[in-house]
Scaffold this active site. Structure first.
Site, PDB file in Angstrom:
ATOM      1  N   GLY A   1       0.776  -1.232   0.000  1.00  0.00           N
ATOM      2  CA  GLY A   1       0.000   0.000   0.000  1.00  0.00           C
ATOM      3  C   GLY A   1       0.808   1.283   0.000  1.00  0.00           C
ATOM      4  O   GLY A   1       0.424   2.256  -0.642  1.00  0.00           O
TER       5      GLY A   1
ATOM      6  N   ASP B   1       1.226   3.676   4.835  1.00  0.00           N
ATOM      7  CA  ASP B   1       0.061   4.199   4.122  1.00  0.00           C
ATOM      8  C   ASP B   1      -1.001   4.692   5.097  1.00  0.00           C
ATOM      9  O   ASP B   1      -1.560   5.767   4.940  1.00  0.00           O
ATOM     10  CB  ASP B   1      -0.517   3.148   3.154  1.00  0.00           C
ATOM     11  CG  ASP B   1      -0.760   1.788   3.807  1.00  0.00           C
ATOM     12  OD1 ASP B   1      -0.471   1.624   5.012  1.00  0.00           O
ATOM     13  OD2 ASP B   1      -1.239   0.885   3.104  1.00  0.00           O
TER      14      ASP B   1
ATOM     15  N   ASP C   1      -3.932   2.733  11.842  1.00  0.00           N
ATOM     16  CA  ASP C   1      -5.297   2.517  12.325  1.00  0.00           C
ATOM     17  C   ASP C   1      -5.222   2.297  13.838  1.00  0.00           C
ATOM     18  O   ASP C   1      -5.179   3.248  14.604  1.00  0.00           O
ATOM     19  CB  ASP C   1      -5.853   1.312  11.548  1.00  0.00           C
ATOM     20  CG  ASP C   1      -7.298   1.005  11.827  1.00  0.00           C
ATOM     21  OD1 ASP C   1      -7.999   1.852  12.381  1.00  0.00           O
ATOM     22  OD2 ASP C   1      -7.743  -0.112  11.504  1.00  0.00           O
TER      23      ASP C   1
ATOM     24  N   PHE D   1     -13.661   3.189   6.347  1.00  0.00           N
ATOM     25  CA  PHE D   1     -12.749   2.403   5.526  1.00  0.00           C
ATOM     26  C   PHE D   1     -12.486   3.144   4.213  1.00  0.00           C
ATOM     27  O   PHE D   1     -13.425   3.474   3.481  1.00  0.00           O
ATOM     28  CB  PHE D   1     -13.327   1.011   5.242  1.00  0.00           C
ATOM     29  CG  PHE D   1     -12.319   0.084   4.642  1.00  0.00           C
ATOM     30  CD1 PHE D   1     -11.417  -0.593   5.442  1.00  0.00           C
ATOM     31  CD2 PHE D   1     -12.240  -0.081   3.262  1.00  0.00           C
ATOM     32  CE1 PHE D   1     -10.461  -1.432   4.894  1.00  0.00           C
ATOM     33  CE2 PHE D   1     -11.278  -0.918   2.698  1.00  0.00           C
ATOM     34  CZ  PHE D   1     -10.392  -1.592   3.522  1.00  0.00           C
ATOM     35  N   VAL D   2     -11.218   3.409   3.959  1.00  0.00           N
ATOM     36  CA  VAL D   2     -10.871   4.206   2.778  1.00  0.00           C
ATOM     37  C   VAL D   2     -10.036   3.395   1.787  1.00  0.00           C
ATOM     38  O   VAL D   2      -9.347   2.443   2.166  1.00  0.00           O
ATOM     39  CB  VAL D   2     -10.103   5.497   3.165  1.00  0.00           C
ATOM     40  CG1 VAL D   2     -10.989   6.418   3.990  1.00  0.00           C
ATOM     41  CG2 VAL D   2      -8.819   5.192   3.909  1.00  0.00           C
TER      42      VAL D   2
ATOM     43  N   ARG E   1      -6.291   0.259  -5.598  1.00  0.00           N
ATOM     44  CA  ARG E   1      -5.020   0.905  -5.262  1.00  0.00           C
ATOM     45  C   ARG E   1      -4.691   2.017  -6.248  1.00  0.00           C
ATOM     46  O   ARG E   1      -4.032   2.990  -5.906  1.00  0.00           O
ATOM     47  CB  ARG E   1      -3.876  -0.111  -5.281  1.00  0.00           C
ATOM     48  CG  ARG E   1      -3.926  -1.150  -4.184  1.00  0.00           C
ATOM     49  CD  ARG E   1      -2.594  -1.903  -4.133  1.00  0.00           C
ATOM     50  NE  ARG E   1      -2.671  -3.154  -3.397  1.00  0.00           N
ATOM     51  CZ  ARG E   1      -2.599  -3.277  -2.076  1.00  0.00           C
ATOM     52  NH1 ARG E   1      -2.444  -2.219  -1.321  1.00  0.00           N
ATOM     53  NH2 ARG E   1      -2.670  -4.453  -1.498  1.00  0.00           N
TER      54      ARG E   1
HETATM   55  P1  5GP Z   1      -3.084  -1.008  12.310  1.00  0.00           P
HETATM   56  O1  5GP Z   1      -4.462  -1.291  12.842  1.00  0.00           O
HETATM   57  O2  5GP Z   1      -2.123  -2.066  12.743  1.00  0.00           O
HETATM   58  O3  5GP Z   1      -2.621   0.383  12.658  1.00  0.00           O
HETATM   59  O4  5GP Z   1      -3.195  -1.040  10.722  1.00  0.00           O
HETATM   60  C1  5GP Z   1      -3.182  -2.242  10.052  1.00  0.00           C
HETATM   61  C2  5GP Z   1      -3.463  -2.145   8.604  1.00  0.00           C
HETATM   62  O5  5GP Z   1      -4.872  -2.116   8.419  1.00  0.00           O
HETATM   63  C3  5GP Z   1      -2.989  -0.974   7.786  1.00  0.00           C
HETATM   64  O6  5GP Z   1      -1.639  -1.010   7.436  1.00  0.00           O
HETATM   65  C4  5GP Z   1      -3.866  -1.163   6.550  1.00  0.00           C
HETATM   66  O7  5GP Z   1      -3.319  -2.151   5.720  1.00  0.00           O
HETATM   67  C5  5GP Z   1      -5.160  -1.678   7.136  1.00  0.00           C
HETATM   68  N1  5GP Z   1      -6.173  -0.619   7.208  1.00  0.00           N
HETATM   69  C6  5GP Z   1      -6.634   0.022   8.298  1.00  0.00           C
HETATM   70  N2  5GP Z   1      -7.582   0.908   7.977  1.00  0.00           N
HETATM   71  C7  5GP Z   1      -7.735   0.826   6.642  1.00  0.00           C
HETATM   72  C8  5GP Z   1      -8.588   1.518   5.696  1.00  0.00           C
HETATM   73  O8  5GP Z   1      -9.399   2.399   6.018  1.00  0.00           O
HETATM   74  N3  5GP Z   1      -8.443   1.161   4.384  1.00  0.00           N
HETATM   75  C9  5GP Z   1      -7.561   0.198   3.966  1.00  0.00           C
HETATM   76  N4  5GP Z   1      -7.510  -0.058   2.667  1.00  0.00           N
HETATM   77  N5  5GP Z   1      -6.755  -0.464   4.830  1.00  0.00           N
HETATM   78  C10 5GP Z   1      -6.844  -0.151   6.145  1.00  0.00           C
END
Ligand code: 5GP
Length: 176
Positions: free
Chosen positions: A45, A101, A104, A153-154, A166
């Site tokens: 990403g 990228d 979350d 969710f984006v 992407r």
């Molecule tokens: P974390 O929760 O560990 O900070 O993030 C884990 C992963 O969740 C991110 O690197 C990403 O791949 C995915 N992710 C979280 N929120 C989103 C979103 O809104 N859109 C997309 N496409 N992926 C997300």
């Protein structure tokens, strides 16, 4: 570009993204003036953000990549990630910028920071394209960020849904 039918609304246009990345590149170049940085990007990403960001940075940059398998959605092991492709080179003594990228819950970045910090870089900091702060479960030090976003969710500009979207040049919220 006309939004795909699954898109609810565009959050950031191509022009807004480009302008903000330009500002961030200047900020990074000033923060590390006189030094060289190594940008570490997590496949897949963040490569869209990485390539745009590097063009906006005026100091010398090196790049390396790693890939992770995330088990973050598993209830049994929330936030557990595994490095499935490691860096090609050592980061010992380097000024490292971890380019993400999206952050979350923060669990992925926390794991990566911990792992990379153990390899004796001179410094390590986090730069993220999107920061979904309302969802944060663990605090992580985010030094540079392009945009904060709400808990939706984006997709687009590198971010996928089942590997699609992407290539959208904007960031958009998916229809529920
Ligand atoms: P974390 O929760 O560990 O900070 O993030 C884990 C992963 O969740 C991110 O690197 C990403 O791949 C995915 N992710 C979280 N929120 C989103 C979103 O809104 N859109 C997309 N496409 N992926 C997300």
């Amino acid at each position: 570009m006309i939004p795909a039918p699954e898109i609810e609304k565009i959050l950031f246009t191509e022009e807004q993204i480009q302008a903000r990345i330009q500002e961030l590149g200047t900020e990074i170049s000033e923060s590390y003036a006189g030094r060289e940085i190594k940008l570490i990007s997590v496949l897949k990403g963040s490569i869209f953000f990485l390539t745009a960001l590097t063009r906006a940075i005026s100091i010398p940059v090196k790049m390396d990549f790693l890939a992770i398998s995330s088990f973050g959605s598993s209830r049994a092991a929330p936030g557990v990630v595994r490095i499935s492709k490691d860096l090609d080179e050592s980061i010992e003594g380097e000024d490292v910028l971890l380019v993400e990228d999206i952050i979350d819950t923060g669990l992925t970045v926390r794991y990566l920071l911990h792992t990379l910090a153990g390899r004796q870089p001179n410094s390590i900091a986090v730069c993220t394209f999107l920061d979904k702060t309302p969802r944060r479960l663990v605090q992580v030090p985010v030094r540079f960020r392009c945009f904060e976003i709400p808990d939706r969710f984006v997709v687009g500009f590198g971010l996928d849904h089942n590997q699609l979207y992407r290539n959208l040049p904007y960031v958009a919220v998916m229809k529920p």
